[in-house]
Structures are given as structure tokens and as C-alpha cells.
Motif scaffolding. Structure first.
Motif, PDB file in Angstrom:
ATOM      1  N   ASP A  61       0.857  -1.185   0.000  1.00 35.64           N
ATOM      2  CA  ASP A  61       0.000   0.000   0.000  1.00 35.64           C
ATOM      3  C   ASP A  61       0.890   1.231   0.000  1.00 35.64           C
ATOM      4  OD1 ASP A  61      -1.834   1.982   0.246  1.00 35.64           O
ATOM      5  OD2 ASP A  61      -2.561   1.388   2.228  1.00 35.64           O
ATOM      6  N   TYR A 478       8.356  -4.379  -7.234  1.00 39.91           N
ATOM      7  CA  TYR A 478       7.145  -5.083  -7.668  1.00 39.91           C
ATOM      8  C   TYR A 478       7.487  -6.150  -8.714  1.00 39.91           C
ATOM      9  CZ  TYR A 478       4.365  -1.398  -5.424  1.00 39.91           C
ATOM     10  OH  TYR A 478       3.794  -0.531  -4.519  1.00 39.91           O
ATOM     11  N   PHE A 645      -5.627  -0.030 -13.621  1.00 39.99           N
ATOM     12  CA  PHE A 645      -5.474  -0.060 -12.164  1.00 39.99           C
ATOM     13  C   PHE A 645      -3.981  -0.017 -11.880  1.00 39.99           C
ATOM     14  CE2 PHE A 645      -5.972  -4.297 -13.996  1.00 39.99           C
ATOM     15  CZ  PHE A 645      -4.736  -4.852 -13.713  1.00 39.99           C
ATOM     16  N   GLY A 646      -3.609   0.203 -10.649  1.00 40.11           N
ATOM     17  CA  GLY A 646      -2.192   0.114 -10.315  1.00 40.11           C
ATOM     18  C   GLY A 646      -1.774   1.066  -9.220  1.00 40.11           C
ATOM     19  N   TYR A 647      -0.592   0.799  -8.678  1.00 42.02           N
ATOM     20  CA  TYR A 647      -0.041   1.601  -7.593  1.00 42.02           C
ATOM     21  C   TYR A 647       0.648   2.867  -8.092  1.00 42.02           C
ATOM     22  CZ  TYR A 647      -0.789  -2.478  -4.606  1.00 42.02           C
ATOM     23  OH  TYR A 647      -1.346  -3.516  -3.900  1.00 42.02           O
ATOM     24  N   SER A 731       1.369  -1.774 -11.735  1.00 44.67           N
ATOM     25  CA  SER A 731       0.128  -2.539 -11.895  1.00 44.67           C
ATOM     26  C   SER A 731       0.352  -4.028 -11.720  1.00 44.67           C
ATOM     27  CB  SER A 731      -0.468  -2.268 -13.284  1.00 44.67           C
ATOM     28  OG  SER A 731      -0.798  -0.910 -13.432  1.00 44.67           O
ATOM     29  N   TRP A 734      -0.733  -5.323  -8.290  1.00 46.75           N
ATOM     30  CA  TRP A 734      -2.092  -4.994  -7.860  1.00 46.75           C
ATOM     31  C   TRP A 734      -2.880  -6.256  -7.480  1.00 46.75           C
ATOM     32  CZ3 TRP A 734      -4.203  -0.414  -6.750  1.00 46.75           C
ATOM     33  CH2 TRP A 734      -5.579  -0.311  -6.678  1.00 46.75           C
ATOM     34  N   ASN A 735      -3.642  -6.164  -6.398  1.00 43.52           N
ATOM     35  CA  ASN A 735      -4.480  -7.282  -5.956  1.00 43.52           C
ATOM     36  C   ASN A 735      -3.645  -8.543  -5.731  1.00 43.52           C
ATOM     37  OD1 ASN A 735      -6.987  -8.455  -5.238  1.00 43.52           O
ATOM     38  ND2 ASN A 735      -7.233  -9.310  -7.295  1.00 43.52           N
ATOM     39  N   ASN A 739      -4.067 -10.231 -11.480  1.00 41.67           N
ATOM     40  CA  ASN A 739      -4.642  -9.241 -12.398  1.00 41.67           C
ATOM     41  C   ASN A 739      -4.163  -9.533 -13.806  1.00 41.67           C
ATOM     42  OD1 ASN A 739      -2.103  -7.540 -12.989  1.00 41.67           O
ATOM     43  ND2 ASN A 739      -2.150  -7.593 -10.733  1.00 41.67           N
TER      44      ASN A 739
END
Length: 767
Positions: A61, A478, A645-647, A731, A734-735, A739
Motif C-alpha cells: 500500500d 514489484y 489499475f495500479g499503484y 500494476s 495490484w491485488n 490481475n
């Protein structure tokens, strides 16, 4: 995360980020099992604890950097240590080891060329100084706050005299300056002659003061250019100068005005006879930190804390721009009061890595007063060995180029009112002595061209997020986290390793994976990648704006990176006229495409736009449905948006983006798989591709502003998959890596690791 043989199962570090209470750095980015790694630590805390962790992924996060997946590694360096303060002395200067008795004859002359860049400054700047061991005697030439220069002398009995120029110096103008003293004539003289441009008169200042000083027993222990010895601690320096200095000469002689004029115009070098002490030629050995003395004494000097070489001197005529062809016109050094090459801290912790330590991304974890910091390092396999089929290449040149970037100061107008600077940026703002990135400017407005890893780099942290997004090292975690989460064995190496070992490093690996922003590549790295692909290597380029700037690593000081921006490319500063060539290697600077390494030709895509603030996803194109691309989109719907979506700014396509373009050399059989949609005018078309500016070149109106996903095979089994965006990594995780960005990455890696080859078939004519 599964446990490995060196540590515990994955855990999550909890961190307070109210303030930075401890910082440090290590002497190496890349280290092998069995080697020693040194850590330098600074903290005001009386005690701190240290441990070694494996970094198992990026921040789950980014809006709350208090959590980070790590794995504790048993290490004999782990434990509690007494805290201490370490100091950093920024500012470049030159140390000239003249003979200790050179003033004792009571007659001397010091001559040099001077070009101040900020003559009117918030404090005095020392151009030249000579001090006795106790600091009580000596002489100096100082640029005062109002731009006037003052020649000051102090004799052995405490007598002193000051000679001040009648008029101030102009900025960015060359002057021949001589300071002289003669005990026989009882005079101290300051001679300042403007020799840069047209003037209605000679514009020479000759200022003299009567003085009877005793230098009979004065022993000069330190002679400096561009700094003075600190009166409180003579081993330190102070009052650093901003500007150029060229070819200083030292004599045991007092010259008349006619002789000084002849010396200033080069009519008489005045170096014959025994009265010459030292004659420095800064046009010799430009690639080094050595300042060559041409006199018989051979009192060769040393540059400290950097200082820019390969810069034009007073006699540059513009006929040559390569300093190697006219070194006598590059006989100067540009000093800055904020230069830093080595923080110079003492070692606090030394760790010899276990012989069986697995390759990966690690950090020394430091805890003090409830706060945590990390000093990252990269463990590669022992040279000549390979422990996995996949190699992740950490873009450490990019980390260095952006190291301690201070652009957050310029971004305030773009940030929301409730934005809070990360603790690392707050600390950096309070500690200018830690130096700049090559995206910043020096205090005199010139561009920063060198960056060193021998200092704390506050934005090279796994829990750092800048004002734009999760970026660079924290984003690259990541990618390595994806490999860790999938249980995919992989080795880690750095740009330094590839630069030093070339194709020998890459050849054993079936798949090479880049970081999110592999922007700064050296020529040996480019040649190695080209050969790797030609030999059947397989590349996953999981980033954007890669392979862009010509970059050098100093052969003698490998901790030092150099980039000269030139006069094109998306740049933070221009190279001054005649100063394009790298001082450390002699290579011309600028962008790689001007020297034949066009990214599209190498990896299918090349940078097309820079932006920020927003991001978007990809839509599939016709080529994505070709049978040769079916494996890439296994499990992906026909109309599915990929990565919305993505950080990093909420999408996989964003920040800096690359496009497919046959005109720039994208191989014609390349499959143009997907492209992004929805960029706004925060994304501006790269001016590299424009001959002139015009309306309609922003993201809303320009079809060339897009991030493209491509794939092509190479004869002999090689293949390249490119995503064309820095934000892909943000991204990917993500999740919890569940994804469609992760799914596509899984599919490609699985195929590239397979033994069989699957040549792609061209099906699009392109742009």
C-alpha cells in the motif's frame, strides 16, 4: 512467500515515518557471496539496531509505507550499535602540494584565469588560499559578497594587509588575475585584467597596498583552489567558490605591469629560470582527478569532491568541441560549492556475506527511536556462475542519475494542498550537503553532470514514494516481488555488472528482465544487449523510456556516473557550448539515438511522451489475435482493458511511455499487440521527434502519444517483449499479483523459458 535456507518466512516490517532519524550508505551496489560490504551510518540516537533483510517485494500500500514484505537473514553483523554523527563536507576544490617554504623568500606571484559564475553571492568565496599549519599565516584571494576580489596576506608575526579590486567581477566572464607580494619593494599587488569580449578600454585593474610582512619562518602546509581551510579545523574546507579556474602558476618573483600584461596574453610564459615554483596545466589528464604540474618540481595536485573537467577555458575558440583534439582550450575546472563525490564517512558495520547466500535484493535494516531505514544492495551470483535461468537487471545507473532528486521543490504548484512530503524528502531538503541528482542544478545554475553512490541516497529506499508515484527502486521491487511470489528462480545483477562484464554476464541466461526505467545505459551495456539478442537471448522490457541517455562510469572511480545532456532530448539542463564530451571517458554525450542505438530498433518501442498525474490501461489491437500472439493473451478477454489499475497513478500505461514506429526502426515483423488510450494534455509529445512546436501535440490530440505493447522473435531463438511504460510494474502487483497485467507477464515469461522457439509472423504494417 516460502522460506529459504537463509532466513525466516516472509514478514512485514512496520515503520514509523514521522521523521528520518538514521541514514547511511554502503560502498557497493553489487556484491557477491563471500565478499565484504561496508556500511556507513549517521544518527543522533545514542543506540540503534541493525539487521539484514531480503526485500521480497514492493509496498503493498504505497499510501501507507508502514508495511514492507521482507525476510530476515541471519547475519553476524546483526545487533545493537552505539550511534554517532558523521559529517559531510560538500564543495569541490583542488589541493596543490607546493613546497612548504615557498613563501619564505618574501617575494611571490600567483597567477591564474578566473571565471566566476555567481560573483555576487550570499557569502564570500575563496578562489585561492595558502595557510600555515596553525592557520595564523598565509594568503588568499577571495571573491567577496559584492563581487569584488580581495587579496589578503598575513605574515609570520601577525601583520596583515588587504588589497581590494576597484570594480566587481562580472559573472561568466574570464579574467587574468595575479596576486603578488615583495618584501623588498614593500608592496602587495592585485592585478585583474578582463579578457572576455569587447570593452571600450583595456579594463585592467591594478591595485596596490604598502606592506612589510615577515614570511621568513612561515611554513605553508596547505594550498587550495576554490576553497579555504576551515579556521576551526584546518583539515576541513570552507568558503567554496563557484566558477571556473584555469592553469594557476606560482613564482618566487614579483612582476611589473608590463610583464603581467605579457603573461596574460601569452606573449611570455615566464617559466624559464629557477623562480618558477609550479605551473599547472589543467588540459592534461582531463579524465582524471590529477592536476599536472609541468614544472621541474612535479607538484601534481588533486581534485577533491569532484569539480567538472572537460570544460572550456579562456582561450576556447569554438573550432574544436572535442577536448581531446584541443586540450589546451579545455585547461580549466568548474568548481561548485555543492559538488560531492564521496561523503567520506567512516565505516560502522562490515558484513562478510555467507558463501551460500542466494542472489537477490537485500538491505541493511536500521532502527533508531522507533524509525526504520534501509540501505539496499544487490547480491549477484559469484562471477562466472549462474543459479537460475532468469536474470533481473537492476537499473542502478537510473537510481544514481535520480539519486537525491530535489525536483519536489519545483513541483509545489502541481501538488494538492494536502500533499505531505515524504520524510526522506524533508530530510533531504534539510541536508543540501548530500548532493543532487543529475536532474537538478548547481547553486550557480549549471547542470549537475556527475552522481556518486558514495553518499546517502534518500530516494533509493524500498519504502519511498515521490511526489509523482511509486518509481524507480521501490517500483522495481514489484517486478522482483512478482518473481518471488511466483516462485520463479532468478538471479539479480546490476548495471555496473553488465558494464564491466558485457555479454559474458548475459550469455548464460535464457531470459533477461529489465527494471521499470532502464534509461541510463553505457556503450558496453548497449553492445552487450545487442549481442545477447543476436545470439538468441530473450528480453522482457518491463518499463518505459529505456536506453535513452549516453552514460559513462568513470574507469578509475567506478562509483561516479557522468551524463552530459547535450542540446537535445528531454533534458533538465543544456550542456554549455563546447562541453558535450564526457570528461571521464571522452565519449560524446546526448541521447543514444544520435549514435545509432535507436530504442525502437533494439526493443521495438522508444520513448514518445512524458507525463504524470494520470495513467490508463491498454486495449488489444489486431496483432494480439494473431496465432503467434495467442500465448500472450491466454486468459485475457477480447475487449478487456489491460491495466486500468495500479499503484503508480492508477494505470499500467503512464509516466513515461514508448511507441512502436517502423520509421524509427521497429522490426517489420513486430507484433503490435496493444496500445493505451485516454492520455490527457499532461502528456506532451517528446520534442526529440518534432522539428517545431505547434498546437495539437499533447495527449488529447496527438495519436503518437501512446504506450505500445509489442513482441517480436529473432532468428536463432531470441525474442523481445516490450510494454512501453514505466507504470507497468506498479500494476503488476495490484491485488496481490492477481490481475491481467500479471497474467500477461506470466504468459510471456513461461513461453520465453520454454525450450521450443515460436517465431512470430508479421501482420501489421505499422504507423
Amino acid at each position: 512467500m516460502k522460506p529459504n535456507e537463509h532466513g525466516t518466512a516472509s514478514e512485514t516490517d512496520t515503520m514509523a515515518q514521522d521523521a528520518v532519524t538514521i541514514v547511511g550508505y554502503t560502498d557497493q551496489f553489487s556484491i557477491q557471496p563471500g565478499q565484504e560490504l561496508n556500511f556507513m551510518i549517521d544518527t543522533a540516537s545514542s543506540v540503534y539496531t541493525a539487521s539484514v533483510v531480503r526485500l521480497c517485494g514492493g509496498m503493498p500500500d504505497p499510501d501507507n509505507s508502514s508495511y514492507l514484505p521482507t525476510e530476515t537473514i541471519p547475519a553476524d553483523c546483526a545487533g545493537e550499535y552505539p550511534g554517532r554523527r558523521q559529517t559531510t563536507a560538500a564543495g569541490s576544490y583542488a589541493e596543490l602540494p607546493l613546497p612548504e617554504e615557498w613563501l619564505q623568500g618574501g617575494e611571490f606571484s600567483v597567477q591564474m584565469w578566473v571565471c566566476p559564475t555567481i560573483p555576487e553571492y550570499c557569502r564570500a568565496q575563496t578562489v585561492w588560499s595558502a595557510r600555515s599549519a596553525d592557520g595564523a599565516s598565509g594568503a588568499d584571494l577571495t571573491l567577496e559578497e559584492d563581487g569584488h576580489v580581495t587579496f589578503s596576506l598575513t605574515g609570520g608575526c601577525g601583520q596583515s594587509v588587504n588589497v581590494r579590486s576597484d570594480a566587481p567581477l562580472e559573472g561568466n566572464a574570464w579574467y587574468f588575475v595575479a596576486v603578488q607580494y615583495s618584501v623588498r619593494s614593500g608592496a602587495a599587488t592585485l592585478y585583474v585584467s578582463y579578457r572576455d569580449g569587447w570593452k571600450p578600454n583595456d579594463d585592467t585593474q591594478v591595485c596596490t597596498a604598502a606592506a612589510k610582512l615577515d614570511y621568513t619562518n612561515v611554513v605553508i602546509s596547505r594550498v587550495l583552489l576554490a576553497a579555504d581551510s576551515d579556521p576551526d579545523a584546518l583539515a576541513r574546507t570552507s568558503r567554496h567558490y563557484n566558477g571556473k579556474i584555469g592553469n594557476p602558476r606560482f613564482f618566487r618573483e614579483y612582476f611589473n605591469e608590463e610583464q603581467l600584461h605579457d603573461l596574460s596574453v601569452g606573449a611570455d610564459k615566464g617559466t624559464d629560470g629557477l623562480l618558477l615554483v609550479a605551473d599547472y596545466d589543467f588540459g592534461v589528464d582531463i579524465s582524471s582527478s590529477r592536476l599536472v604540474d609541468l614544472s621541474a618540481g612535479g607538484y601534481h595536485g588533486t581534485l577533491r569532491q569532484g569539480g567538472t573537467r572537460a570544460v572550456t577555458s579562456h582561450n576556447w575558440n569554438g573550432e574544436q568541441v572535442d577536448y581531446r583534439l584541443a586540450p589546451e582550450q579545455y585547461a580549466a575546472v568548474h568548481f561548485h560549492d555543492d559538488d560531492i563525490e564521496d561523503a567520506g564517512w567512516e565505516t560502522d558495520i562490515t558484513w562478510r556475506l555467507p558463501e551460500d547466500l542466494a542472489s537477490g535484493v537485500y538491505a541493511l535494516k536500521l532502527e533508531a527511536e522507533g524509525n526504520i531505514d534501509y540501505i539496499p544492495f544487490f547480491v549477484r551470483p559469484v562471477q562466472g556462475t549462474v543459479t537460475a535461468p532468469v536474470l533481473f537487471l537492476a537499473p542502478t545507473n537510473t537510481y544514481l542519475a535520480y539519486g537525491n532528486e530535489r525536483l519536489f521543490k519545483l513541483a509545489k504548484d502541481y501538488l494538492p494542498d494536502d500533499y505531505v512530503l515524504p520524510a526522506q524528502d524533508v530530510y533531504l531538503d534539510e541536508h543540501p550537503e548530500l548532493g543532487n541528482s543529475i536532474y537538478d542544478l548547481h547553486n550557480d545554475g549549471s547542470g549537475v553532470q556527475y552522481s556518486s553512490r558514495l553518499r546517502p541516497i534518500l530516494n533509493l529506499r524500498p519504502h519511498y514514494r515521490n511526489w509523482r508515484a511509486v518509481r524507480h527502486f521501490s517500483a522495481d521491487l514489484y517486478i522482483t516481488g512478482w518473481l518471488e511470489q511466483r516462485g520463479q528462480s532468478h538471479d539479480v545483477a546490476t548495471d555496473d555488472d553488465l558494464h564491466n562484464e558485457g555479454i559474458d554476464l548475459l550469455r548464460p541466461y535464457k531470459v533477461l528482465i529489465t527494471g521499470s526505467h532502464p534509461e541510463y545505459w553505457t556503450r558496453p551495456m548497449m553492445k552487450a544487449l545487442e549481442q545477447y539478442l543476436a545470439d538468441g537471448g530473450r528480453l522482457m522490457y518491463l518499463g518505459g523510456n529505456g536506453f535513452y541517455w549516453v552514460t559513462s562510469l568513470d574507469p578509475d572511480r567506478p562509483h561516479l556516473l557522468e551524463v552530459r545532456r547535450g542540446n537535445s532530448g528531454s533534458r533538465s539542463s543544456d550542456s554549455p557550448p563546447g562541453e558535450l564530451f564526457h570528461s571521464t571517458t571522452g565519449e560524446p554525450g546526448g541521447i543514444w539515438r544520435h549514435y545509432g542505438y535507436v530504442p525502437q530498433r533494439l526493443v521495438g518501442v522508444g520513448v514518445t511522451a512524458l507525463g504524470g498525474g494520470t495513467a490508463c490501461g491498454y486495449r488489444r489491437l489486431e496483432d494480439s489475435f494473431h496465432p503467434s500472439a495467442q500465448f500472450i493473451f491466454d486468459g485475457i478477454g477480447d475487449d478487456e482493458i489491460i491495466g486500468d489499475f495500479g499503484y503508480a497513478a492508477g494505470g499500467a500505461a503512464g509516466d513515461e511511455i514508448d511507441r512502436y514506429d517502423l520509421k524509427f526502426g521497429t522490426p517489420r515483423h513486430t507484433l503490435w499487440l496493444a496500445t493505451s488510450t485516454g492520455f490527457d494534455n499532461n502528456y506532451q509529445f517528446l520534442h526529440d521527434d518534432q522539428l517545431h512546436t505547434a498546437p495539437g501535440q499533447g495527449g488529447c490530440d496527438n495519436p503518437l502519444v501512446r504506450a505500445d505493447m509489442t513482441y517480436f522473435d529473432i532468428h536463432g531463438g531470441g525474442a523481445v517483449f516490450s510494454v512501453g511504460s514505466i507504470n507497468w510494474a506498479g500494476s503488476l502487483a495490484w491485488n496481490d499479483y492477481d490481475n491481467n497485467v500479471s497474467r500477461i507477464s506470466d504468459n510471456v515469461l513461461k513461453r520465453l523459458l520454454a525450450e521450443q522457439d515460436s517465431p512470430a509472423v508479421p501482420s501489421a504494417e505499422g504507423v
